[in-house]
Write a protein that holds these residues in place. Structure first.
Motif, PDB file in Angstrom:
ATOM      1  N   LEU A 171      10.543  -0.081   6.235  1.00  0.00           N
ATOM      2  CA  LEU A 171      10.260  -1.173   5.327  1.00  0.00           C
ATOM      3  C   LEU A 171      11.279  -2.265   5.601  1.00  0.00           C
ATOM      4  O   LEU A 171      12.384  -1.990   6.082  1.00  0.00           O
TER       5      LEU A 171
ATOM      6  N   ASP B 271       7.207  -5.586   0.801  1.00  0.00           N
ATOM      7  CA  ASP B 271       6.684  -5.948  -0.521  1.00  0.00           C
ATOM      8  C   ASP B 271       6.122  -7.371  -0.510  1.00  0.00           C
ATOM      9  O   ASP B 271       6.842  -8.334  -0.792  1.00  0.00           O
TER      10      ASP B 271
ATOM     11  N   PHE C  89       3.463  -3.203  -0.145  1.00  0.00           N
ATOM     12  CA  PHE C  89       3.620  -2.328  -1.311  1.00  0.00           C
ATOM     13  C   PHE C  89       3.050  -3.051  -2.527  1.00  0.00           C
ATOM     14  O   PHE C  89       3.760  -3.421  -3.463  1.00  0.00           O
TER      15      PHE C  89
ATOM     16  N   ARG D 199       8.938  -5.476 -15.373  1.00  0.00           N
ATOM     17  CA  ARG D 199       7.951  -5.378 -14.299  1.00  0.00           C
ATOM     18  C   ARG D 199       6.542  -5.706 -14.753  1.00  0.00           C
ATOM     19  O   ARG D 199       5.609  -5.678 -13.952  1.00  0.00           O
TER      20      ARG D 199
ATOM     21  N   LYS E 186       0.509   0.959  -6.602  1.00  0.00           N
ATOM     22  CA  LYS E 186       1.711   1.546  -7.191  1.00  0.00           C
ATOM     23  C   LYS E 186       1.784   1.194  -8.667  1.00  0.00           C
ATOM     24  O   LYS E 186       1.099   0.260  -9.094  1.00  0.00           O
ATOM     25  N   HIS E 187       2.590   1.879  -9.439  1.00  0.00           N
ATOM     26  CA  HIS E 187       3.438   3.032  -9.149  1.00  0.00           C
ATOM     27  C   HIS E 187       2.775   4.179  -9.876  1.00  0.00           C
ATOM     28  O   HIS E 187       2.681   4.140 -11.105  1.00  0.00           O
TER      29      HIS E 187
ATOM     30  N   MET F 259       1.803   4.563  -3.918  1.00  0.00           N
ATOM     31  CA  MET F 259       3.247   4.820  -4.075  1.00  0.00           C
ATOM     32  C   MET F 259       3.437   5.524  -5.407  1.00  0.00           C
ATOM     33  O   MET F 259       2.858   5.115  -6.412  1.00  0.00           O
TER      34      MET F 259
ATOM     35  N   PHE G 234       8.833   6.060 -10.309  1.00  0.00           N
ATOM     36  CA  PHE G 234      10.161   6.629 -10.557  1.00  0.00           C
ATOM     37  C   PHE G 234      10.165   7.563 -11.771  1.00  0.00           C
ATOM     38  O   PHE G 234      10.966   8.474 -11.854  1.00  0.00           O
TER      39      PHE G 234
ATOM     40  N   ASP H 126       8.641   6.160  -4.113  1.00  0.00           N
ATOM     41  CA  ASP H 126       9.374   4.925  -4.344  1.00  0.00           C
ATOM     42  C   ASP H 126      10.782   5.147  -3.787  1.00  0.00           C
ATOM     43  O   ASP H 126      11.153   6.257  -3.396  1.00  0.00           O
TER      44      ASP H 126
ATOM     45  N   GLU I 127      11.932  -6.040 -11.275  1.00  0.00           N
ATOM     46  CA  GLU I 127      12.529  -4.710 -11.350  1.00  0.00           C
ATOM     47  C   GLU I 127      13.906  -4.750 -12.020  1.00  0.00           C
ATOM     48  O   GLU I 127      14.734  -5.621 -11.735  1.00  0.00           O
TER      49      GLU I 127
HETATM   50  C1  BGC Z   1      10.334  -0.683  -6.179  1.00  0.00           C
HETATM   51  C2  BGC Z   1       9.016  -0.692  -5.446  1.00  0.00           C
HETATM   52  C3  BGC Z   1       9.161  -1.343  -4.096  1.00  0.00           C
HETATM   53  C4  BGC Z   1      10.236  -0.613  -3.325  1.00  0.00           C
HETATM   54  C5  BGC Z   1      10.435  -1.134  -1.920  1.00  0.00           C
HETATM   55  C6  BGC Z   1      11.457  -0.148  -5.316  1.00  0.00           C
HETATM   56  O1  BGC Z   1      12.688  -0.351  -5.917  1.00  0.00           O
HETATM   57  O2  BGC Z   1      10.201   0.071  -7.359  1.00  0.00           O
HETATM   58  O3  BGC Z   1       8.050  -1.345  -6.219  1.00  0.00           O
HETATM   59  O4  BGC Z   1       7.940  -1.348  -3.424  1.00  0.00           O
HETATM   60  O5  BGC Z   1      11.447  -0.736  -4.039  1.00  0.00           O
HETATM   61  O6  BGC Z   1      11.004  -2.374  -1.904  1.00  0.00           O
END
Ligand code: BGC
Length: 737
Positions: free
Chosen positions: A81, A111, A155, A169, A206-207, A250, A253, A285, A492
């Motif tokens: 990533l 992302d 993502f 979020r 996600k998620h 995905m 958490f 994740d 986030e």
């Molecule tokens: C986030 C995800 C994101 C991933 C990769 C995580 O902290 O919860 O939504 O896709 O990081 O960047």
């Protein structure tokens, strides 16, 4: 190709229709033969995703960092990533294709939440368009730009239903409603993935699951909900995304009722693989398998690897548990090799489907990258989407603005802010590319004397700047105050205990109001805010969310009426934070609120009604609803019922109304919400024009997770409610025999 086929393809393209991916067995024997050749280390490597780091652009030198080159060559990494750029992804891919033993291509994820470099409105804003076509278009353009920089996989979409605006979020999803969220989830998947051609990227839904139900609206927090709430409220958008062809998921958490999603056999295997027959792969994740140690669900990282792989978690993002322990776990017979093989199969399958085995470099075109990223086509697309995302919340006649003003005061911390309009997850979005509201107004009114006073920062507690702002307002014919949250106050780990406007911005607006000048308030924020003071003091209120790079142009186009706003709220705006949860589709309770009866469900210090209900938004024209008619009063389960309502434009401008249909099952084997959105449509009407809007309801719309834990409909009375938002509805009833 014969002419008929060409015609069909052209027609499909013209209609903007995208064929979704359907799995078949074409790659399975190839996958079998690859798996047979793989060592256990190589299998674990395929399931390992690492973050490359950060840096994209003509100035960033493409070089594969030594450690990574070695690991890729040894088959220890299946995916990166944050490795972006045509050159870098080509160089990395070359290592995989030329130096690794089995030449399995890497898959590059990133992302792309609301754009790669051309920043579109935040996802919540796009959903406010209530227009799946515009949401699909936006995702399609974002995918095209990302694909031009070597990215295979985003993502996104985030499809977490969120009913607590304290949760930061909420900005990344579709808001509080499951039906609207499901429609938008499917639209986004179709937009990103399209036909999986050269300009599309794989989606990652996600998620999974119920991340938005975090207690107290605090990110990563515990979730404890019933299977009914999970099935009815949180899972449907995932299913809709899957049905639209989403290739990857995905996991989340959070835990649900004691089980973290990264180790949930129920979610990952029972529901996703078996019940829903998902054939793609699930990525964790960031370090979420490792976080099971903190959860108190895994003793150590080895235990986490065992729990995740046997639960059905295919790819490990950054916890490195699989590369460290899968070999040992299989050799000691603590993990069946079949579980590892199944996950490898899923990852390889997606790589095949994306065409990476045919052309591992298909997205690594320097020329495409240079020509398309931030191209005019992209900027035009971002503007088109932003204009459709802006919600008019109040207007006492000051909007649309007049053609000419001599003196305008533009005030507030968001008015000339370059960074705020990008919101969070702005990725390679550059604040230098942002058109601010001040710039938009100056451009639109070149002859006017436009004074700008920032007055305060977002979080200031001092009112020192008020005097200058008030003086500018007194001197002007029109005041535009642009207030809100900082771009990173949502996203986030960006939760708030209060959803009031931060700092002294309410007081600033009040001071401006006291000048008696026409006052337009434009808001930038990534959640529902408690806007009582703004609603009271402003002549007009415009919710612009975080609109992206074209901010000032889009907002000015709405203020002047070049665009007649037609967006609607995808979340309820409560009066005060303490009303949360305030979603419209709540239960009735045994003591529904009655302000005249103390012993009913309510608060001592506020009423329970929101300030702006779900589905709410105004237009510069006016719409009138005729009487709702049902085609039948009583139906059998196999019947359909048609709901017809005449809608007229009684104002002076052409405009678009969003007609919404809600249902309530009056008595059930389990209690049902007071209303649930089941259909909506946007209708464009010229002044004086009327149209009969028709909706068809069938048994599927009446189903819920019943007392026997199945989706079924139950005989009895149903209420149909139709209107322009969730509060102002007319109602009719019918019976299911
Ligand atoms: C986030 C995800 C994101 C991933 C990769 C995580 O902290 O919860 O939504 O896709 O990081 O960047």
């Amino acid at each position: 190709m014969n002419n008929k086929i060409v015609l069909i393809i052209l027609l499909l393209a013209a209609a903007g229709m995208q064929a979704q991916y359907k799995y078949d067995n074409r790659y399975e024997s190839k996958i079998d033969s690859i798996i047979k050749l793989m060592t256990l280390e190589e299998k674990a490597g395929q399931l390992n995703q690492l973050a490359y780091g950060w840096g994209w652009g003509p100035t960033v030198k493409s070089e594969v960092k030594g450690d990574y080159a070695k690991m890729v060559a040894e088959g220890k990494i299946g995916s990166f990533l944050n490795a972006v750029g045509a050159d870098l992804t080509r160089d990395l891919q070359k290592v995989a294709m030329e130096k690794s033993r089995l030449h399995i291509p890497l898959i590059f994820g990133f992302d792309v939440i609301h754009g790669f470099k051309t920043t579109f409105p935040v996802p919540l804003a796009e959903v406010a368009s209530w227009d799946p076509a515009i949401v699909e278009y936006s995702a399609k353009m974002q995918a095209k730009e990302a694909a031009a920089t070597g990215i295979h996989w985003t993502f996104a979409p985030m499809v977490d239903i969120a009913r607590d605006s304290r949760w930061g979020r909420i900005v990344e999803g579709a808001g509080e409603d499951t039906y609207l969220g499901s429609i938008m989830a499917a639209a986004r998947v179709k937009g990103f993935q399209g036909t999986l051609g050269n300009e599309n990227i794989a989606a990652c839904v996600k998620h999974f699951a119920a991340y938005g139900a975090a207690e107290g609206g605090r990110d990563y927090n515990t979730v404890d909900i019933s299977e009914r709430v999970l099935r009815e409220t949180y899972l449907p958008p995932f299913k809709a995304a899957l049905d639209a062809g989403a290739l990857t998921f995905m996991c989340s958490f959070n835990e649900i009722a004691g089980v973290p999603s990264s180790g949930s056999k129920f979610l990952l295997s029972d529901v996703l693989r078996n019940e829903w027959q998902f054939k793609g792969f699930v990525v964790s994740d960031w370090n979420s398998p490792g976080e099971m140690i903190n959860h108190g669900f895994a003793a150590d990282l080895k235990d986490a690897a065992r729990i995740s792989i046997t639960a059905g978690l295919d790819m490990d993002m950054e916890s490195r548990a699989y590369t460290a322990y899968l070999k040992e776990l299989v050799e000691k017979k603590q993990v069946p090799v079949a579980d590892v093989d199944e996950s490898v199969r899923r990852v390889l399958r997606v790589k095949f489907i994306l065409g990476l085995f045919d052309d591992p470099y298909k997205y690594c075109s320097k020329e495409r990258e240079q020509n398309f990223v931030m191209s005019k086509e992209m900027q035009d697309a971002a503007l088109k989407v932003a204009e459709q995302s802006i919600v008019l919340l109040k207007n006492n006649g000051v909007l649309p603005l007049k053609d000419a003003y001599k003196k305008i005061a533009v005030v507030g911390p968001c008015a000339n802010a370059k960074k705020i309009p990008l919101g969070s997850w702005e990725q390679y979005g550059d604040s230098n590319d942002v058109v601010t509201v001040l710039e938009g107004i100056k451009k639109t009114y070149p002859k006017a004397d436009v004074t700008f006073v920032q007055a305060v920062t977002i979080t200031d507690t001092t009112k020192a700047g008020f005097d200058e702002a008030v003086q500018a307002a007194k001197d002007a014919e029109l005041v535009i105050a642009v207030v809100g949250e900082d771009g990173h106050m949502s996203g986030e780990a960006s939760c708030r205990a209060s959803i009031d406007l931060p700092g002294v911005q309410n007081e600033l607006v009040e001071a401006l109001q006291k000048t008696g000048k026409p006052l337009v308030v434009v808001l930038m924020n990534g959640r529902a805010l408690a806007l009582g003071a703004i609603d009271k003091n402003a002549d007009a209120v415009v919710e612009a969310w975080f609109p992206g790079i074209t901010c000032g142009t889009a907002i000015t186009n709405v203020l002047t009426g070049k665009i007649n706003p037609s967006a609607r709220l995808p979340i309820t705006f409560p009066k005060v934070t303490g009303q949360i949860p305030s979603h419209y589709n709540h239960k009735n309770t045994g003591r529904p609120n009655d302000p005249n009866n103390h012993y009913t469900s309510g608060y001592l210090d506020t009423d329970i009604n929101p300030l702006y209900p779900f589905g709410y938004g105004l237009s510069y024209t006016a719409f009138k609803y005729g009487t709702v008619k049902l085609s039948k009063q009583s139906i059998k389960a196999t019947d359909k019922i048609t709901v017809t309502v005449p809608v007229s434009n009684t104002g002076k401008l052409e405009g678009t109304e969003t007609v919404q249909l809600y249902l309530r099952d009056m008595v059930g084997s389990v209690t049902r919400p007071v209303k649930e959105l089941k259909r909506f449509v946007k209708v464009n009407l010229k002044p004086g024009e009327s149209k009969d809007v028709q909706f068809t309801i069938n048994e599927e719309d009446l189903k819920f997770w019943d007392i026997n834990m199945h989706f079924s409909s139950e005989p009895g009375e149903f209420r149909v409610m139709v209107g322009g938002n969730s509060r102002d509805v007319q109602q009719e009833t019918f019976t299911l025999e």
